[in-house]
Design a protein around this motif. Structure first.
Motif, PDB file in Angstrom:
ATOM      1  N   ASN A 172       0.838  -1.212   0.000  1.00  0.00           N
ATOM      2  CA  ASN A 172       0.000   0.000   0.000  1.00  0.00           C
ATOM      3  C   ASN A 172       0.868   1.255   0.000  1.00  0.00           C
ATOM      4  O   ASN A 172       0.621   2.200  -0.753  1.00  0.00           O
ATOM      5  N   ARG A 175       2.454   1.680  -3.424  1.00  0.00           N
ATOM      6  CA  ARG A 175       1.503   2.167  -4.437  1.00  0.00           C
ATOM      7  C   ARG A 175       1.219   3.656  -4.232  1.00  0.00           C
ATOM      8  O   ARG A 175       1.079   4.405  -5.207  1.00  0.00           O
ATOM      9  N   LEU A 176       1.115   4.061  -2.977  1.00  0.00           N
ATOM     10  CA  LEU A 176       0.890   5.487  -2.698  1.00  0.00           C
ATOM     11  C   LEU A 176       2.095   6.324  -3.157  1.00  0.00           C
ATOM     12  O   LEU A 176       1.938   7.415  -3.720  1.00  0.00           O
ATOM     13  N   LYS A 179       1.916   6.570  -6.832  1.00  0.00           N
ATOM     14  CA  LYS A 179       0.869   7.535  -7.217  1.00  0.00           C
ATOM     15  C   LYS A 179       1.402   8.962  -7.113  1.00  0.00           C
ATOM     16  O   LYS A 179       1.170   9.788  -8.013  1.00  0.00           O
ATOM     17  N   LYS A 183       1.730  11.774 -10.114  1.00  0.00           N
ATOM     18  CA  LYS A 183       0.633  12.721  -9.867  1.00  0.00           C
ATOM     19  C   LYS A 183       0.439  13.711 -11.024  1.00  0.00           C
ATOM     20  O   LYS A 183      -0.689  13.976 -11.437  1.00  0.00           O
ATOM     21  N   LEU A 186      -1.295  11.989 -13.971  1.00  0.00           N
ATOM     22  CA  LEU A 186      -2.657  11.450 -13.812  1.00  0.00           C
ATOM     23  C   LEU A 186      -3.724  12.507 -14.102  1.00  0.00           C
ATOM     24  O   LEU A 186      -3.514  13.684 -13.883  1.00  0.00           O
TER      25      LEU A 186
ATOM     26  N   GLN B   7      -6.241   6.427   3.501  1.00  0.00           N
ATOM     27  CA  GLN B   7      -5.234   5.946   2.542  1.00  0.00           C
ATOM     28  C   GLN B   7      -4.664   4.561   2.881  1.00  0.00           C
ATOM     29  O   GLN B   7      -4.415   3.776   1.963  1.00  0.00           O
ATOM     30  N   GLU B  39      -7.842  11.457  -4.106  1.00  0.00           N
ATOM     31  CA  GLU B  39      -6.707  10.564  -3.820  1.00  0.00           C
ATOM     32  C   GLU B  39      -7.028   9.143  -4.271  1.00  0.00           C
ATOM     33  O   GLU B  39      -6.183   8.454  -4.864  1.00  0.00           O
ATOM     34  N   GLU B  42      -6.894   8.816  -8.062  1.00  0.00           N
ATOM     35  CA  GLU B  42      -5.501   8.773  -8.527  1.00  0.00           C
ATOM     36  C   GLU B  42      -4.871   7.407  -8.231  1.00  0.00           C
ATOM     37  O   GLU B  42      -4.100   6.870  -9.025  1.00  0.00           O
ATOM     38  N   PHE B  43      -5.221   6.881  -7.069  1.00  0.00           N
ATOM     39  CA  PHE B  43      -4.709   5.550  -6.693  1.00  0.00           C
ATOM     40  C   PHE B  43      -5.201   4.507  -7.689  1.00  0.00           C
ATOM     41  O   PHE B  43      -4.425   3.672  -8.178  1.00  0.00           O
TER      42      PHE B  43
END
Lengths: 186, 272
Positions: A172, A175-176, A179, A183, A186, B7, B39, B42-43
């Motif tokens: 997690n 992946r964050l 991202k 950014k 996206l 998150q 958020e 975007e994830f």
């Protein structure tokens, strides 16, 4: 991954069947090659690294205790090779010469004659790979294993020798982080 | 649910592995929080991009390359297999002990009195050894002037007329000699009879002219270092002394290839 087939091939190889080793290589070469490519980003290096991994498999197959765990064992071995090679290349400044515009990044970029959509898709693909490559090693590993190699949490847990909960939380976070790197795109 | 709690649940949300309570709390929060919704989108997009990546086909020559590497490592493997077959099982302390013993043995051998060569090669050791009355004659080291002789201060000073010639030769050819030396084991002994002082000087001049090194030992003994190839010339030079008599020992020294192992011969010339 056909685990049963792999286990049978390992058994046959241990009994001296050289063709079984060839079939094992055929079975896993695409995944291991792409794993290596995810680390070193350069086709020749990835090929050499993949070959070294399978040479080690050939030499150390007797150390595998449970034939049904060949996949996890292979990935553990491959990860160790990849980490070592990555460190070695980084010390030599191998990655400092590569940029997003570098055609030698192992992403098979086509020439300028490529149609626009193909080019855009290739460009996106390259950006994502670059973003993955720029992650911290621990983050990159879980992304490669889970999102590119499509391994289960159980398998990743076994390969990295981590509890499944830790694998999930690391994934997690990775992946964050990815991202955040993408950014602007996206 | 707070924004900071959202998150960490994204991966489980994407995998659809959240509990019912967590799922309700998360979806309720996303409904009212635009930041967290953005958020999450975007994830999702990031995951979509990553999952859309195609894998590359491996190079066609991957397997032949593996086989080639295996063939190259065949010799190493066989050696390793032999080592493994020997079933060594040394612990670190045992290995360390063996290493220490080996090093100690090497040190003892190096400094052992049996190693005459080692002592003779050190000028300080030469002096010390000689002062203790040791004479190294059983085992000859490589022919070098310093290796063949030990320093002695007990002999008479060298003839003052020959000294300049000898010192010149030493300075020119082989370096300094601070004091007379005692002969230990020359290759050739020459006994010269009925040769006067002028004759000695003339003989020394001839030898110097041939670039042989002369080293005075006592008033009636000098050492001559000459290439083995010049042995014939050396005998001829002695022969030209005419009526003066000389004796060459050993008799084999009369042959051209007297000792093929040595490039430089040491001749001790004693004047009577």
């Amino acid at each position: 991954m056909p685990y049963q087939e792999a286990a049978e091939l390992v058994r046959a190889f241990r009994q001296g069947d050289q063709q079984a080793f060839n079939r094992l290589v055929s079975l896993y070469q695409r995944k291991i090659y792409n794993l290596a490519l995810g680390y070193v980003k350069q086709e020749d290096e990835a090929k050499d690294l993949t070959q070294d991994i399978f040479v080690t498999v050939f030499r150390q197959i007797d150390k595998l205790k449970d034939e049904s765990k060949f996949g996890a064992w292979l990935y553990q071995l491959a990860m160790n090779h990849c980490r070592n090679r990555y460190q070695k290349l980084r010390r030599r400044g191998f990655f400092s010469n590569q940029s997003l515009d570098d055609p030698e990044t192992g992403l098979n970029l086509s020439s300028g004659a490529t149609p626009e959509k193909d080019y855009e898709r290739e460009n996106t693909s390259r950006l994502v790979r670059e973003a993955i490559a720029s992650l911290a090693p621990a983050e990159k590993e879980v992304i490669l294993l889970r999102d590119l190699q499509e391994l289960s949490y159980e398998e990743i847990s076994e390969i990295l020798d981590l509890p499944m909960g830790t694998v999930k939380s690391k994934l997690n976070r990775a992946r964050l982080a990815l991202k955040n790197r993408l950014k602007h795109y996206l | 649910m707070q924004c900071t709690e959202v998150q960490p649940l994204f991966t489980d949300f994407a995998d659809n592995t959240l509990s019912r309570e967590e799922l309700h709390a998360l979806t309720d929060h996303l409904r009212i929080c635009r930041t967290c919704t953005l958020e999450w989108r975007e994830f999702e997009q990031t995951l979509s991009l990553v999952h859309s990546l195609e894998t590359f086909p491996p190079p066609a020559d991957l397997l032949p390359g593996i086989r080639a590497k295996l063939a190259k490592r065949g010799l190493f493997d066989r050696a390793w297999a032999l080592i493994e077959a020997l079933n060594f099982s040394l612990s670190i302390p045992v290995a360390a002990a063996i290493f220490t013993i080996a090093m100690l043995a090497g040190f003892l051998l190096k400094t052992s009195p049996l190693d005459r060569t080692g002592i003779l090669q050190s000028p300080i050791a030469q002096v010390g050894a000689l002062q203790q009355g040791e004479m190294f004659t059983s085992r000859q080291p490589t022919i070098t002037p310093n290796a063949m002789f030990a320093v002695s201060h007990n002999e008479e000073p060298f003839d003052s007329n020959l000294a300049p010639l000898a010192l010149t030769a030493m300075t020119t050819h082989l370096g300094p000699a601070k004091c007379p030396h005692r002969l230990l084991s020359p290759d050739i002994h020459v006994l010269l009879e009925n040769i006067d002082h002028d004759g000695q000087i003339a003989l020394c001049r001839e030898m110097l002219r041939r670039n042989w090194q002369i080293r005075p030992i006592t008033s009636n003994l000098i050492l001559v270092y000459l290439p083995q190839a010049d042995l014939r010339d050396f005998r001829a030079l002695l022969g030209r002394l005419g009526h003066r008599r000389f004796v060459l020992m050993p008799a084999a020294a009369a042959e051209t290839r007297f000792d093929s192992d040595k490039k430089v011969l040491t001749a001790a010339l004693r004047f009577q």
